[in-house]
Design an enzyme around this catalytic site. Structure first.
Site, mmCIF file in Angstrom:
data_model
loop_
_atom_site.group_PDB
_atom_site.id
_atom_site.type_symbol
_atom_site.label_atom_id
_atom_site.label_comp_id
_atom_site.label_asym_id
_atom_site.label_seq_id
_atom_site.Cartn_x
_atom_site.Cartn_y
_atom_site.Cartn_z
ATOM 1 C CB SER A 119 38.092 43.828 38.293
ATOM 2 O OG SER A 119 38.150 43.308 39.606
ATOM 3 C CG ASP A 340 40.059 35.289 39.027
ATOM 4 O OD1 ASP A 340 39.497 35.535 40.113
ATOM 5 O OD2 ASP A 340 39.954 36.024 38.028
ATOM 6 C CG HIS A 343 37.757 38.777 38.520
ATOM 7 N ND1 HIS A 343 39.047 38.624 38.967
ATOM 8 C CD2 HIS A 343 37.459 40.089 38.682
ATOM 9 C CE1 HIS A 343 39.515 39.791 39.383
ATOM 10 N NE2 HIS A 343 38.577 40.696 39.224
#
Length: 363
Positions: A119, A340, A343
């Protein structure tokens, strides 16, 4: 007769001298080429420097880019501060050229570019598509988002940017015993062949355990293991990838990059702020170094790349990304619950990764 002999001798001497100089220049170019491919560009270390405030950023608005995955669209999902968008990376010994999407499309006209990895590759792929789109907002595009293969095509230029999702680079295979992580198998590599530019990445998933771990066993050679040291597994899997690249990449056609280890910011103690995470962070760390030091996985990457015969340019984004504790989606991520800190928001830090990729291609 004597005069003619002297002229002939001088001619032969100058010819031999020219050949020797040409050979020396060729040798020097070869060494510089290898050095540039693995360490730096034109005497400039792109990855040593500091973050500076820059009012000309960002390169685009998230609302104007049709390619951003919801998990990275922090502004759309309510992030209230925007200062994190206003920083540019300044190397110590040179200036990074401003990203120019039109120029990049011209250089890549008719070519195929592929990001291969997890990702974080998705993060960087989204970013590059948005940066180019901002340069040619009226260009005709095609966009397909699927697993494992997605792409954005800028049809007026014949440029296609692919994403091949494979978290470990090596294969996960369903066997009778369950899902097996095959440390010495890369069948997915058949899809990567024939590209003009390849940008590889892996590490994010090698640390996952419990329910988030997508395999049940690890196989290496004849051994089937329930688990093993994750850094050792990473080293073995990355070595398999390196062997694949050495045996399958045509370096006369394809340029290879490796996207360095992308850090996380879940533990505030790593930057001397115990009990904090990336949530609520609004500024980068100052200075050139990260208090916690380099992650062990980065040393594995350097070691493996150093054994390869294929020239691989390391986009050594680890330290400059460690300094950006402010650049994660944290709570403002449409496709993630919780915080998160692994990311990155778009626009944001991956735009700098792509600007450094652009610099590596043009400097």
């Amino acid at each position: 007769m004597g005069f003619g002999w002297k002229v002939w001798f001088c001619f032969c001497f100058l010819l031999l001298l020219g050949l020797l100089q040409g050979a020396r220049a060729e040798h020097q170019y070869y060494n510089v080429s290898r050095y540039r491919g693995k360490k730096q560009v034109s005497g400039c270390s792109l990855f040593q420097g500091k973050w500076v405030f820059d009012a000309s950023y960002p390169f685009y608005e998230s609302s104007s880019c049709p390619f951003i995955d919801p998990e990275f669209d922090c502004i759309k999902y309510g992030r209230p501060d925007k200062q994190f968008l206003k920083y540019s990376w300044q190397p110590d010994s040179c200036n990074v050229p401003r990203f120019d999407g039109v120029d990049l499309l011209g250089r890549w006209r008719g070519k195929k570019i592929m990001f291969v990895g997890d990702s974080l590759s998705l993060n960087m792929w989204n970013s590059l598509a948005c940066m180019i789109h901002a340069s040619v907002p009226n260009a005709k595009t095609s966009f397909v988002r699927k697993d494992p293969l997605s792409f954005v095509a800028f049809e007026d230029y014949g440029v296609t940017i692919y994403l091949y999702r494979t978290p470990y680079l090596v294969d996960i295979v369903k066997e009778n015993v369950g899902r097996v992580l095959m440390l010495d198998s890369i069948k997915g590599g058949n899809t990567w062949k024939g590209m003009d530019v390849l940008i590889f990445n892996t590490w994010h998933w090698w640390t996952h355990t419990g329910k988030s771990q997508p395999w049940d066993y690890i196989q290496y050679g004849e051994s089937l293991l329930k688990d093993m040291d994750r850094l050792e597994a990473f080293n073995r899997g990355l070595t398999t990838w390196a062997n694949w690249a050495d045996g399958n990449v045509d370096t006369s056609k394809t340029r290879v990059f490796f996207q360095g280890i992308s850090p996380t910011h879940y533990e505030g103690k790593d930057w001397s702020e115990p009990k904090k995470s990336c949530y609520g962070q609004s500024e980068p760390l100052s200075g050139p170094a990260y208090p916690a030091g380099s992650p062990p996985a980065a040393a594995v990457v350097n070691k493996v790349l150093g054994t390869m015969k294929t020239p691989v340019y390391l986009l050594d984004i680890t330290t400059l990304s460690q300094l950006r504790k402010d650049a994660h989606p944290s709570a403002y991520s449409g496709d993630h619950s919780g915080t998160d800190c692994s990311h990155w928001c778009l626009p944001g830090l991956p735009d700098t990764w792509n600007q450094l990729l652009y610099a590596a291609l043009v400097m």
